[in-house]
Motif scaffolding. Sequence first.
Motif, PDB file in Angstrom:
ATOM      1  N   VAL A 177       0.745  -1.216   0.029  1.00  0.00           N
ATOM      2  CA  VAL A 177       0.111  -0.009  -0.096  1.00  0.00           C
ATOM      3  C   VAL A 177       0.894   1.537  -0.041  1.00  0.00           C
ATOM      4  CG1 VAL A 177      -1.669   1.211   1.275  1.00  0.00           C
ATOM      5  CG2 VAL A 177      -1.800  -1.209   1.337  1.00  0.00           C
ATOM      6  N   ASN A 178       0.564   2.234  -0.938  1.00  0.00           N
ATOM      7  CA  ASN A 178       1.326   3.370  -0.981  1.00  0.00           C
ATOM      8  C   ASN A 178       0.173   4.392  -0.869  1.00  0.00           C
ATOM      9  OD1 ASN A 178       2.581   6.027  -1.542  1.00  0.00           O
ATOM     10  ND2 ASN A 178       3.598   4.942  -3.399  1.00  0.00           N
ATOM     11  N   CYS A 179      -0.076   4.942   0.196  1.00  0.00           N
ATOM     12  CA  CYS A 179      -1.115   6.039   0.313  1.00  0.00           C
ATOM     13  C   CYS A 179      -0.970   7.295  -0.255  1.00  0.00           C
ATOM     14  CB  CYS A 179      -1.434   6.304   2.047  1.00  0.00           C
ATOM     15  SG  CYS A 179      -2.107   4.908   2.697  1.00  0.00           S
ATOM     16  N   SER A 188      -9.897  -0.520  -2.419  1.00  0.00           N
ATOM     17  CA  SER A 188      -9.502  -1.228  -1.366  1.00  0.00           C
ATOM     18  C   SER A 188      -8.493  -0.406  -0.587  1.00  0.00           C
ATOM     19  CB  SER A 188      -9.194  -2.750  -1.451  1.00  0.00           C
ATOM     20  OG  SER A 188      -8.958  -3.300  -0.265  1.00  0.00           O
ATOM     21  N   GLU A 189      -7.363  -0.115  -1.405  1.00  0.00           N
ATOM     22  CA  GLU A 189      -6.447   0.557  -0.711  1.00  0.00           C
ATOM     23  C   GLU A 189      -6.687   1.969  -0.480  1.00  0.00           C
ATOM     24  OE1 GLU A 189      -2.708   0.622  -3.392  1.00  0.00           O
ATOM     25  OE2 GLU A 189      -2.522  -1.712  -3.285  1.00  0.00           O
ATOM     26  N   PHE A 247     -10.470  -9.594  11.419  1.00  0.00           N
ATOM     27  CA  PHE A 247     -11.600  -9.016  11.133  1.00  0.00           C
ATOM     28  C   PHE A 247     -11.710  -8.468   9.507  1.00  0.00           C
ATOM     29  CE2 PHE A 247      -8.469  -6.306  13.034  1.00  0.00           C
ATOM     30  CZ  PHE A 247      -8.153  -5.223  12.410  1.00  0.00           C
ATOM     31  N   SER A 248     -12.839  -8.247   9.118  1.00  0.00           N
ATOM     32  CA  SER A 248     -13.115  -7.427   7.816  1.00  0.00           C
ATOM     33  C   SER A 248     -12.868  -6.053   7.911  1.00  0.00           C
ATOM     34  CB  SER A 248     -14.701  -7.736   7.349  1.00  0.00           C
ATOM     35  OG  SER A 248     -14.795  -9.135   7.324  1.00  0.00           O
ATOM     36  N   ALA A 249     -12.082  -5.469   7.148  1.00  0.00           N
ATOM     37  CA  ALA A 249     -11.769  -4.338   7.117  1.00  0.00           C
ATOM     38  C   ALA A 249     -11.862  -3.590   5.724  1.00  0.00           C
ATOM     39  CB  ALA A 249     -10.357  -4.036   7.525  1.00  0.00           C
ATOM     40  N   GLU A 250     -11.755  -2.421   5.519  1.00  0.00           N
ATOM     41  CA  GLU A 250     -11.791  -1.638   3.967  1.00  0.00           C
ATOM     42  C   GLU A 250     -12.990  -1.864   3.478  1.00  0.00           C
ATOM     43  OE1 GLU A 250      -8.317  -2.749   1.968  1.00  0.00           O
ATOM     44  OE2 GLU A 250      -7.003  -2.637   3.900  1.00  0.00           O
TER      45      GLU A 250
END
Length: 368
Positions: free
Chosen positions: A179-181, A188-189, A219-222
């Motif tokens: 990931v590169n914010c 998703s990213e 856990f489910s994220a994003e």
Amino acid sequence: MKPYRFLLSALLLLSSLANAQSKLIAFTPGTIWPDNNGLHINAHGGGMLYKNGTYYWFGEHKIAGDAGNRAMVGVHCYSSKDLYNWKDEGIALAVSPDSTNDIAKGCILERPKVIYNPKTKKYVMWFHLELRGQGYKAARAGVATADKVSGPYTFIKSYRPNAGFMPLYPEGTPDNEKVNCTHPTNESEGFFCRDLPGGQMARDMNVFVDDDGKAYHIFSAEENYTLDIAELNDNYTGHTGKFARVYAGHQTEAPAIFKHKGIYYMIGSGTTGWAPNPARWFTAKSIYGPWTYHGNPCIGKGSEITFGGQSTYVLPVTGKKDAFIFMADKWTPKDAIDGRYLWLPVTFKGDDIEISWMDKWDLSVFKK
């Protein structure tokens, strides 16, 4: 008075025989499952804890009527020595009458799981929490603790995990897969980077304690596009900031994780609301991955909808070799209290797994 005493003794004997005859000796997935009071077990989206010869089943307590998925009571606990017959242990964690409390009556409190911390001698419960009146906007993890396995549990806090932390990656992961914010490459990213300052969303979840005593929160994220596997601290009541993203970019929920012969297994589902869909399973040699996707573990008629259910937990059976039970819920959103439980044995084919439907089965399917 002697005839009356005889009659009373006879009635007690008949009652005792009736109770003995009513003892369950097998699983019948998808049917009403009575507890020791004759009531359908009320522990939906549940998980298990084994302690000192007894299994404890924790799950969402549902009520009749139009409450839907809102938590109006709390987390229910049951106990069993044999996994067939369950004793009602009451409400382990009660929702709060205080409308300003995170777990206020009417909140959404899902998929409670309990683990034991031998260092603190505390039982620790984690759950997915949505604040009252906010739908599924909050996406928080909640935690509570107790001195006794059946409770009462004391709510500690709720929050989004790992605020400000970037994920871990398996050795050798190329930079273009990280990931590169500054320049998110997909939706998703983008959700990950959006939530980075305040912590990642935490919806459908599970907890897992590894052989070395380290505990993990899955856990489910994003917006459910990714599963996070996150390390808990030594007290099991918070996160350390170490976590990995699993099957990123694919919507996965209902994670259930277990370990067999050094391999980590995880079963989950797609995201189709309350409607069932094909289960999916993954394996890894390290808890942080890389995780390999293997498709649907279910086979036979009904496998394309996980036999009408959705994963919630995989239970290792103590005292049995290679014995794991796939636990799933058959949701009934219009009458939540009527939700049924689908328990089926996990079959190993080398390192692969299969789950087949069985109308009736017992623990003799497993080797000792």
